[in-house]
Design a protein around this motif. Structure first.
Motif, PDB file in Angstrom:
ATOM      1  N   LEU A 180      39.021  28.716  45.991  1.00 20.19           N
ATOM      2  CA  LEU A 180      40.347  28.102  46.013  1.00 20.19           C
ATOM      3  C   LEU A 180      41.395  29.560  46.590  1.00 20.19           C
ATOM      4  O   LEU A 180      41.448  30.370  45.464  1.00 20.19           O
ATOM      5  CB  LEU A 180      40.996  27.553  45.421  1.00 20.19           C
ATOM      6  CG  LEU A 180      39.778  25.866  45.118  1.00 20.19           C
ATOM      7  CD1 LEU A 180      40.466  25.629  43.553  1.00 20.19           C
ATOM      8  CD2 LEU A 180      39.634  25.485  46.192  1.00 20.19           C
ATOM      9  N   ARG A 181      42.417  29.076  47.161  1.00 19.71           N
ATOM     10  CA  ARG A 181      43.467  30.249  47.266  1.00 19.71           C
ATOM     11  C   ARG A 181      45.293  29.273  47.727  1.00 19.71           C
ATOM     12  O   ARG A 181      44.857  28.145  48.391  1.00 19.71           O
ATOM     13  CB  ARG A 181      43.216  31.742  47.360  1.00 19.71           C
ATOM     14  CG  ARG A 181      43.231  31.537  49.568  1.00 19.71           C
ATOM     15  CD  ARG A 181      43.373  32.739  50.411  1.00 19.71           C
ATOM     16  NE  ARG A 181      43.244  32.816  51.399  1.00 19.71           N
ATOM     17  CZ  ARG A 181      43.181  33.970  52.190  1.00 19.71           C
ATOM     18  NH1 ARG A 181      42.699  34.768  51.569  1.00 19.71           N
ATOM     19  NH2 ARG A 181      42.731  33.631  53.633  1.00 19.71           N
ATOM     20  N   GLY A 182      45.780  30.305  47.422  1.00 20.63           N
ATOM     21  CA  GLY A 182      47.114  29.895  47.633  1.00 20.63           C
ATOM     22  C   GLY A 182      48.128  30.502  47.742  1.00 20.63           C
ATOM     23  O   GLY A 182      48.427  31.951  46.933  1.00 20.63           O
ATOM     24  N   ILE A 183      49.479  29.854  47.266  1.00 22.03           N
ATOM     25  CA  ILE A 183      50.815  30.340  47.686  1.00 22.03           C
ATOM     26  C   ILE A 183      51.838  29.988  46.723  1.00 22.03           C
ATOM     27  O   ILE A 183      51.291  28.567  46.304  1.00 22.03           O
ATOM     28  CB  ILE A 183      51.778  31.201  48.736  1.00 22.03           C
ATOM     29  CG1 ILE A 183      51.825  29.116  49.162  1.00 22.03           C
ATOM     30  CG2 ILE A 183      51.059  31.834  49.502  1.00 22.03           C
ATOM     31  CD1 ILE A 183      52.659  29.627  49.969  1.00 22.03           C
ATOM     32  N   LYS A 198      43.800  33.144  39.297  1.00 27.60           N
ATOM     33  CA  LYS A 198      44.631  34.733  39.109  1.00 27.60           C
ATOM     34  C   LYS A 198      45.346  34.724  39.549  1.00 27.60           C
ATOM     35  O   LYS A 198      45.426  34.248  41.053  1.00 27.60           O
ATOM     36  CB  LYS A 198      42.984  35.017  39.163  1.00 27.60           C
ATOM     37  CG  LYS A 198      43.212  37.315  39.309  1.00 27.60           C
ATOM     38  CD  LYS A 198      41.415  37.251  39.932  1.00 27.60           C
ATOM     39  CE  LYS A 198      41.836  38.868  40.037  1.00 27.60           C
ATOM     40  NZ  LYS A 198      42.590  39.953  39.878  1.00 27.60           N
ATOM     41  N   GLY A 248      47.875  36.625  42.414  1.00 27.55           N
ATOM     42  CA  GLY A 248      48.076  37.775  43.336  1.00 27.55           C
ATOM     43  C   GLY A 248      48.974  39.453  42.914  1.00 27.55           C
ATOM     44  O   GLY A 248      49.986  38.985  41.923  1.00 27.55           O
ATOM     45  N   TRP A 268      47.639  33.353  44.390  1.00 23.34           N
ATOM     46  CA  TRP A 268      46.901  33.340  43.437  1.00 23.34           C
ATOM     47  C   TRP A 268      45.659  33.072  44.673  1.00 23.34           C
ATOM     48  O   TRP A 268      45.442  32.527  45.439  1.00 23.34           O
ATOM     49  CB  TRP A 268      47.484  32.083  42.638  1.00 23.34           C
ATOM     50  CG  TRP A 268      47.385  30.706  44.059  1.00 23.34           C
ATOM     51  CD1 TRP A 268      48.614  29.822  44.071  1.00 23.34           C
ATOM     52  CD2 TRP A 268      46.687  29.327  43.384  1.00 23.34           C
ATOM     53  NE1 TRP A 268      48.567  28.576  44.313  1.00 23.34           N
ATOM     54  CE2 TRP A 268      47.339  28.541  44.740  1.00 23.34           C
ATOM     55  CE3 TRP A 268      45.195  29.281  43.498  1.00 23.34           C
ATOM     56  CZ2 TRP A 268      46.381  27.679  44.893  1.00 23.34           C
ATOM     57  CZ3 TRP A 268      44.120  28.384  43.438  1.00 23.34           C
ATOM     58  CH2 TRP A 268      44.706  27.749  44.414  1.00 23.34           C
ATOM     59  N   GLN A 269      44.430  32.900  43.203  1.00 21.25           N
ATOM     60  CA  GLN A 269      42.835  32.711  43.647  1.00 21.25           C
ATOM     61  C   GLN A 269      42.756  31.696  42.337  1.00 21.25           C
ATOM     62  O   GLN A 269      42.864  32.346  41.741  1.00 21.25           O
ATOM     63  CB  GLN A 269      42.434  33.713  44.392  1.00 21.25           C
ATOM     64  CG  GLN A 269      42.284  35.058  43.039  1.00 21.25           C
ATOM     65  CD  GLN A 269      41.607  35.816  44.434  1.00 21.25           C
ATOM     66  OE1 GLN A 269      42.741  37.010  43.985  1.00 21.25           O
ATOM     67  NE2 GLN A 269      40.493  35.705  44.961  1.00 21.25           N
ATOM     68  N   LEU A 305      37.347  35.091  47.595  1.00 24.87           N
ATOM     69  CA  LEU A 305      37.983  35.158  48.738  1.00 24.87           C
ATOM     70  C   LEU A 305      39.196  35.362  47.976  1.00 24.87           C
ATOM     71  O   LEU A 305      40.308  35.445  46.613  1.00 24.87           O
ATOM     72  CB  LEU A 305      38.499  33.402  48.336  1.00 24.87           C
ATOM     73  CG  LEU A 305      39.338  32.917  49.974  1.00 24.87           C
ATOM     74  CD1 LEU A 305      38.714  33.636  51.040  1.00 24.87           C
ATOM     75  CD2 LEU A 305      39.805  31.218  49.538  1.00 24.87           C
ATOM     76  N   ALA A 306      39.333  36.746  49.051  1.00 26.56           N
ATOM     77  CA  ALA A 306      40.455  37.579  48.666  1.00 26.56           C
ATOM     78  C   ALA A 306      42.455  37.225  48.716  1.00 26.56           C
ATOM     79  O   ALA A 306      41.916  35.973  49.481  1.00 26.56           O
ATOM     80  CB  ALA A 306      41.002  38.719  48.968  1.00 26.56           C
ATOM     81  N   VAL A 307      43.160  36.712  48.125  1.00 24.23           N
ATOM     82  CA  VAL A 307      44.713  35.962  47.682  1.00 24.23           C
ATOM     83  C   VAL A 307      44.618  36.634  49.266  1.00 24.23           C
ATOM     84  O   VAL A 307      44.045  37.780  50.146  1.00 24.23           O
ATOM     85  CB  VAL A 307      45.673  36.697  46.516  1.00 24.23           C
ATOM     86  CG1 VAL A 307      45.101  36.547  45.463  1.00 24.23           C
ATOM     87  CG2 VAL A 307      46.051  38.513  46.873  1.00 24.23           C
ATOM     88  N   GLN A 308      45.953  36.153  49.833  1.00 28.34           N
ATOM     89  CA  GLN A 308      46.574  36.203  51.413  1.00 28.34           C
ATOM     90  C   GLN A 308      46.887  37.620  51.244  1.00 28.34           C
ATOM     91  O   GLN A 308      47.590  38.696  50.501  1.00 28.34           O
ATOM     92  CB  GLN A 308      47.729  35.916  51.618  1.00 28.34           C
ATOM     93  CG  GLN A 308      48.353  33.579  51.297  1.00 28.34           C
ATOM     94  CD  GLN A 308      47.668  33.175  50.182  1.00 28.34           C
ATOM     95  OE1 GLN A 308      47.048  33.545  50.002  1.00 28.34           O
ATOM     96  NE2 GLN A 308      47.360  31.237  50.305  1.00 28.34           N
TER      97      GLN A 308
END
Lengths: 424, 126
Positions: free
Chosen positions: A333-336, A361, A363, A374-375, B28-31
């Motif tokens: 998963l990732r996002g802002i 985690k 960024g 974040w991830q 999966l890397a962060v943005q």
């Protein structure tokens, strides 16, 4: 570097597409009809592309448009005056929102479409010792500051309010993050010399009303806030000059505060010796003076105050609501996220409706006013439907609420977002 | 800041190495956290001129549509109205009053009833 910046400006996306279409048209049709063919097909083809914003009760269909100058594909909320929303997938591509995908919001029908950089003057007057009229080169000579900051409409996500409220019916895309470069408002005020007794500073842009007696869109900040050294007059956004639709040549940047104060195409700064009582400060953009700007629908007698600081928000960006993913395998998963008026302290993920949370985690840190990536990874062994919740806690210890706020203006939504996933 | 080509190459290689190591260690890397380009010291602002699309599309047909077209389209596109959620008659009346009293819309007085009828009926018809 300057050559690169100039060539970027010289080849905005839209005109080159139009030339391309014209070129194709010339090959296929007689010259006389080529231009009209290109114009019609462009307008018609683009008008037919739509997207769905899942607003409860609808209407939920919006056109996608590439017809606006200096803009790529945007969600068309309104053509005149422009209301353009950033398609949400843009937020998965980077933590800085590209200028050509940055949302657009204007209040009045008369908006600037021509700005002569040589003739432009920024006026600073009112309760000051020396009124100023500064040219753009004069402003560029002042000490330069740079800051990453989220710009978010007060009514971002208004369309998700229940009961629904009237206004610009945005999804979650009336926000963006940019690296702003400019000068401190404090430096300009010091140059003019603020007189004792000054209480506020009012900003006016080049936009104007169509009907003479209507209230021009102006906003004010308290004098101490205006002189805090962070409020900025920006002349660049993500390394280039601002698109006109985002406020070329100068825009007020108020880090951590909602965008209503970030006056676009700023042309006038007035130092006031009494509080601003204009419509846009005294009547509009007011929120209940309660935690989270929350009140009950129909509740009366709630004290109202001008909207100000933003609150924390976070979003999952690599999976959309209703996505199907593989069960029994780790799911990345990732996002802002952003903290509002301060930094992001932590991001937590829940897959059990908020009963338990696991930390994500974070960024790279681009400063406390920026989006932060974040991830995380989740593994759900059994097939089924799950919803993923993401919660941001900011560095002041404020966390996103589990239940949505409500107010009649549709302001300051920041509930924990939930994304339904099917593990199969 | 002017960098020599060699230093730039070194930076690119470093960035590539970092990116690759991230890709190996994380699912999966962060943005992309690409910093926007630094502003050159000789940055200058250039005049801008744009042409905006103009949309005067009329309101969908129905009783009162002509009054809507006459009174509302001067200041804003029809979509502003058409994208509103379902609102009560009192809410629509409040919005029309706000347009007139605060935003000074020069409403033709005889059109007011037709406008309110249109606003309260088009949502029911959906």
């Amino acid at each position: 570097m300057s050559e690169r910046a100039m060539s970027e400006r010289a080849t905005p996306r839209f005109p080159s597409r139009r030339s391309l279409l014209k070129g194709l048209g010339i090959g296929a049709l007689a010259l006389s009809s080529a231009a009209s063919f290109a114009r019609r097909s462009l307008a018609e083809t683009l008008a037919e592309e739509t997207t769905r914003l899942p607003l409860p009760g609808g209407p939920d269909t919006r056109k996608l448009t590439t017809s606006f100058p200096e803009k790529g594909e945007m969600i068309l909320q309104r053509t005149r005056p422009p209301l353009l929303e950033t398609p949400f997938e843009v937020f998965d591509k980077g933590i800085f929102t590209p200028n050509d995908r940055f949302y657009v919001r204007w209040h009045w029908a008369v908006i600037p479409t021509d700005v002569d950089a040589a003739a432009f003057r920024l006026k600073l007057h009112g309760a000051v010792n020396t009124p100023l009229e500064l040219s753009l080169p004069e402003i560029l000579e002042l000490p330069r500051i740079e800051m990453a900051a989220v710009n978010q409409c007060s009514g971002n996500s208004r369309g998700f309010f229940q009961p629904r409220v009237p206004g610009g019916e945005w999804g979650n895309g009336a926000m963006g993050n940019a690296l702003w470069t400019g000068v401190r408002l404090k430096d300009l005020l010091d140059k003019a010399g603020v007189k004792p007794g000054a209480v506020q500073v009012r900003f006016t842009g080049l936009d104007n009303v169509l009907v003479p007696d209507a209230p021009r869109f102006v906003k004010s900040l308290d004098i101490d806030h205006a002189r805090d050294g962070e409020v900025m007059i920006a002349y660049a956004m993500n390394g280039t000059q601002l698109p006109l639709l985002n406020g070329f040549p100068l825009r007020v940047v108020v880090p951590g505060w909602y965008s209503t104060y970030w006056i676009k195409s700023l042309e006038e700064i007035e130092v006031l010796d009494k509080p601003d009582d204009n419509f846009w400060m005294a009547k509009a953009y007011k929120i209940p003076d309660t935690p989270g700007a929350n009140m009950k629908p129909g509740e009366t007698g709630v004290p109202m105050v001008p909207i100000s600081k933003m609150v924390p928000r976070s979003f999952l960006t690599n999976l959309t609501d209703g996505a199907e993913v593989a069960a029994g395998k780790p799911q990345p998963l990732r996002g802002i996220a952003f903290g509002g008026d301060c930094g992001v302290a932590r991001i937590d993920i829940s897959t059990d409706g908020g009963k338990s949370w696991q930390p994500a985690k974070l960024g790279a840190d681009h400063g406390r006013y920026s989006f932060r990536g974040w991830q995380a990874e989740i593994a759900l062994p059994k097939p089924g439907s799950y919803s993923v919740m993401v919660r941001c806690t900011n560095t002041d210890g404020l966390a996103q609420p589990m239940t949505p706020n409500w107010n009649g203006g549709g302001y300051m939504r920041n509930v924990v977002e939930e994304t339904a996933l099917t593990f199969a | 800041m002017i960098k020599t080509p060699r230093a730039t190459l070194g930076l690119i290689l470093l960035a590539l190495t970092l990116t690759l190591s991230l890709l190996v260690s994380l699912p999966l890397a962060v943005q992309a956290a690409d910093n926007p380009p630094a502003l050159p010291t000789d940055f200058a602002l250039h005049s801008e001129s744009i042409t905006l699309p103009s949309n005067f599309d009329p309101f969908p047909e129905g009783p009162g549509a002509e009054a809507m077209n006459r009174n509302c389209l001067t200041c804003h596109s029809a979509s502003m109205v058409l994208y509103q959620p379902k609102l009560s008659e009192a809410q629509w009346e409040g919005i029309v009053d706000k347009m007139v009293d605060i935003f000074k819309a020069p409403l033709i007085p005889d059109d007011r009833d037709a406008i309110l009828d249109y606003l309260t009926s088009f949502q029911k018809a959906e």
